[in-house]
Structure formats: structure tokens, C-alpha cells
Scaffold this motif. Structure first.
Motif, PDB file in Angstrom:
ATOM      1  N   LYS A  67       0.837  -1.201   0.000  1.00  0.00           N
ATOM      2  CA  LYS A  67       0.000   0.000   0.000  1.00  0.00           C
ATOM      3  C   LYS A  67       0.871   1.251   0.000  1.00  0.00           C
ATOM      4  O   LYS A  67       0.580   2.218  -0.707  1.00  0.00           O
ATOM      5  CB  LYS A  67      -0.942  -0.001   1.195  1.00  0.00           C
ATOM      6  N   GLN A  68       1.944   1.236   0.762  1.00  0.00           N
ATOM      7  CA  GLN A  68       2.844   2.391   0.808  1.00  0.00           C
ATOM      8  C   GLN A  68       3.471   2.651  -0.568  1.00  0.00           C
ATOM      9  O   GLN A  68       3.546   3.795  -1.020  1.00  0.00           O
ATOM     10  CB  GLN A  68       3.931   2.156   1.856  1.00  0.00           C
ATOM     11  N   GLU A  69       3.905   1.588  -1.255  1.00  0.00           N
ATOM     12  CA  GLU A  69       4.471   1.741  -2.602  1.00  0.00           C
ATOM     13  C   GLU A  69       3.419   2.264  -3.576  1.00  0.00           C
ATOM     14  O   GLU A  69       3.708   3.121  -4.420  1.00  0.00           O
ATOM     15  CB  GLU A  69       5.026   0.410  -3.098  1.00  0.00           C
ATOM     16  N   TYR A  70       2.203   1.749  -3.435  1.00  0.00           N
ATOM     17  CA  TYR A  70       1.103   2.182  -4.296  1.00  0.00           C
ATOM     18  C   TYR A  70       0.810   3.666  -4.092  1.00  0.00           C
ATOM     19  O   TYR A  70       0.715   4.433  -5.053  1.00  0.00           O
ATOM     20  CB  TYR A  70      -0.140   1.336  -4.007  1.00  0.00           C
ATOM     21  N   GLU A  71       0.674   4.075  -2.843  1.00  0.00           N
ATOM     22  CA  GLU A  71       0.360   5.474  -2.547  1.00  0.00           C
ATOM     23  C   GLU A  71       1.467   6.409  -3.013  1.00  0.00           C
ATOM     24  O   GLU A  71       1.208   7.491  -3.518  1.00  0.00           O
ATOM     25  CB  GLU A  71       0.079   5.654  -1.066  1.00  0.00           C
ATOM     26  N   LYS A  72       2.707   5.979  -2.870  1.00  0.00           N
ATOM     27  CA  LYS A  72       3.839   6.783  -3.326  1.00  0.00           C
ATOM     28  C   LYS A  72       3.801   6.937  -4.859  1.00  0.00           C
ATOM     29  O   LYS A  72       4.063   8.010  -5.394  1.00  0.00           O
ATOM     30  CB  LYS A  72       5.156   6.148  -2.890  1.00  0.00           C
TER      31      LYS A  72
ATOM     32  N   ILE B 194       1.170   6.831  -6.856  1.00  0.00           N
ATOM     33  CA  ILE B 194       0.032   7.589  -7.405  1.00  0.00           C
ATOM     34  C   ILE B 194      -0.034   9.026  -6.916  1.00  0.00           C
ATOM     35  O   ILE B 194      -0.787   9.822  -7.459  1.00  0.00           O
ATOM     36  CB  ILE B 194      -1.321   6.894  -7.119  1.00  0.00           C
ATOM     37  N   SER B 195       0.745   9.361  -5.877  1.00  0.00           N
ATOM     38  CA  SER B 195       0.651  10.736  -5.361  1.00  0.00           C
ATOM     39  C   SER B 195       1.500  11.688  -6.194  1.00  0.00           C
ATOM     40  O   SER B 195       2.589  11.337  -6.637  1.00  0.00           O
ATOM     41  CB  SER B 195       1.028  10.815  -3.893  1.00  0.00           C
TER      42      SER B 195
END
Length: 186
Positions: free
Chosen positions: A176-181, A183-184
Motif C-alpha cells: 500500500k505504501q508503494e502504491y500510494e507513493k 500515485i501521489s
């Protein structure tokens, strides 16, 4: 979730698998090129195989074990493939699996579907990690994962026995952390 979600992309509708999908499922899954890359699709693929899979997908959603989406082009109501998450609630992660009928290969449709399912998995299901494995010779599927930001975790040598041949897979992941990084905005 009591009501099965529907997801939309520019070109696709991802919806609940239904018994009406049986004929299209057999037509597209009954392909040696598909069965060579998907462990739970046999060749030849028959109506009874499709009926079993549809029933399994519906029951697995009801039990919270899986969310399996039928893939449709927006302009057609016909099933053209499937994508889903096999959920492990204890560890808060899921395995991503997918396939699409051969006439729809090379158009970026699966990359589009994976992107939307990742968004659903992290945003709606609040998963911590989503992972997938691909046979080492399935470059198209591997590109789909890479194009969606998944990271290669490793190589699982001789992981599966397929037609008396041991096959090696690559495992990819996205936390989730990699995903959020990813897409932000910067």
C-alpha cells in the motif's frame, strides 16, 4: 461488502461473474495459449469447467475469500476475461490473478483492468499488499505488472508442475505504501 462492486475504466466494465457468461467463458478459455499460462484453466476447457468456475467465483465472494470480476468492454455486454483477488484476511494481502481472451491481447486492456483492481484492493479493501506470479516466459503478463508499478520480489524455481514439466515463476508485489507513493503527485 454485501453488494458486488462494479468498476469502470475508460474502456472496461468489471462486474460480477454470472451464469450468463458460460458460453463466452468457454469460447475464450478453451485456448491452449491461455491454459499454458493459467494454472486453473485446463485445455480443452469445457462447459462443465466453466460452470464449476462460475459457481466457485460466486461462492468465494460470498465467503470473503475472493473478489472475481468479469471483464467486459464497455460497448459490449460479453465476458472477455477475468481478474480477481484471492484474499488472505489474516495477513491482509491478496494474490492478483487475471486472463483475457486472445482476440483482446496487445491492446492494453489488462493493464487498464489491473490498475483499477489495484485501486479497489488498496482503496476499498484496505489491503496492505497485493502480489502476483507469472511464468518466466509470459512476458506480456510480466509487462502488465511492471506497467502498474509492481516490483519483482523474486524467482520461484520449479514452483509448479504443468504437464509433467516444472515451471519457474517470477513473483511481483506492491505494498500500500508503494502504491500510494506511485500515485501521489510530486
Amino acid at each position: 461488502m454485501k453488494t458486488f462492486p462494479e468498476l469502470y475504466t475508460n474502456r472496461l466494465k468489471l462486474r460480477k461473474v454470472a451464469t450468463d457468461d458460460l458460453n463466452a467463458l468457454v469460447r475464450y478459455a478453451n485456448n491452449k495459449k491461455i491454459s499454458e499460462n493459467i494454472l486453473n484453466i485446463t485445455y480443452p476447457y469445457k462447459e462443465e469447467d466453466a460452470a464449476f468456475w462460475i459457481d466457485l467465483a460466486i461462492k468465494a465472494y460470498a465467503s470473503g475469500e475472493r473478489v472475481v470480476f468479469a471483464i467486459n468492454l464497455k460497448e459490449l455486454s460479453e465476458f472477455i476475461g477475468a481478474i480477481g483477488l484471492r484474499i488472505d484476511t489474516r495477513h491482509n494481502h491478496a494474490e492478483l490473478g487475471y486472463w483475457i481472451g486472445e482476440p483482446f491481447w496487445g491492446k492494453g486492456l489488462m493493464t487498464e483492468a489491473v490498475k483499477e483492481v489495484l485501486k479497489f484492493g488498496f482503496g476499498t479493501l484496505h489491503l496492505h499488499k497485493i502480489f502476483a506470479t507469472v511464468f518466466t516466459d509470459n512476458r506480456a503478463s510480466e509487462r502488465t505488472l511492471i506497467n502498474n508499478g509492481l516490483v519483482k520480489e523474486g524467482e520461484l524455481v520449479d514452483q509448479y508442475k504443468v504437464d509433467d514439466v516444472y515451471k519457474t515463476v517470477y513473483q511481483y508485489r506492491l505494498t500500500k505504501q508503494e502504491y500510494e507513493k506511485a500515485i501521489s503527485p510530486i
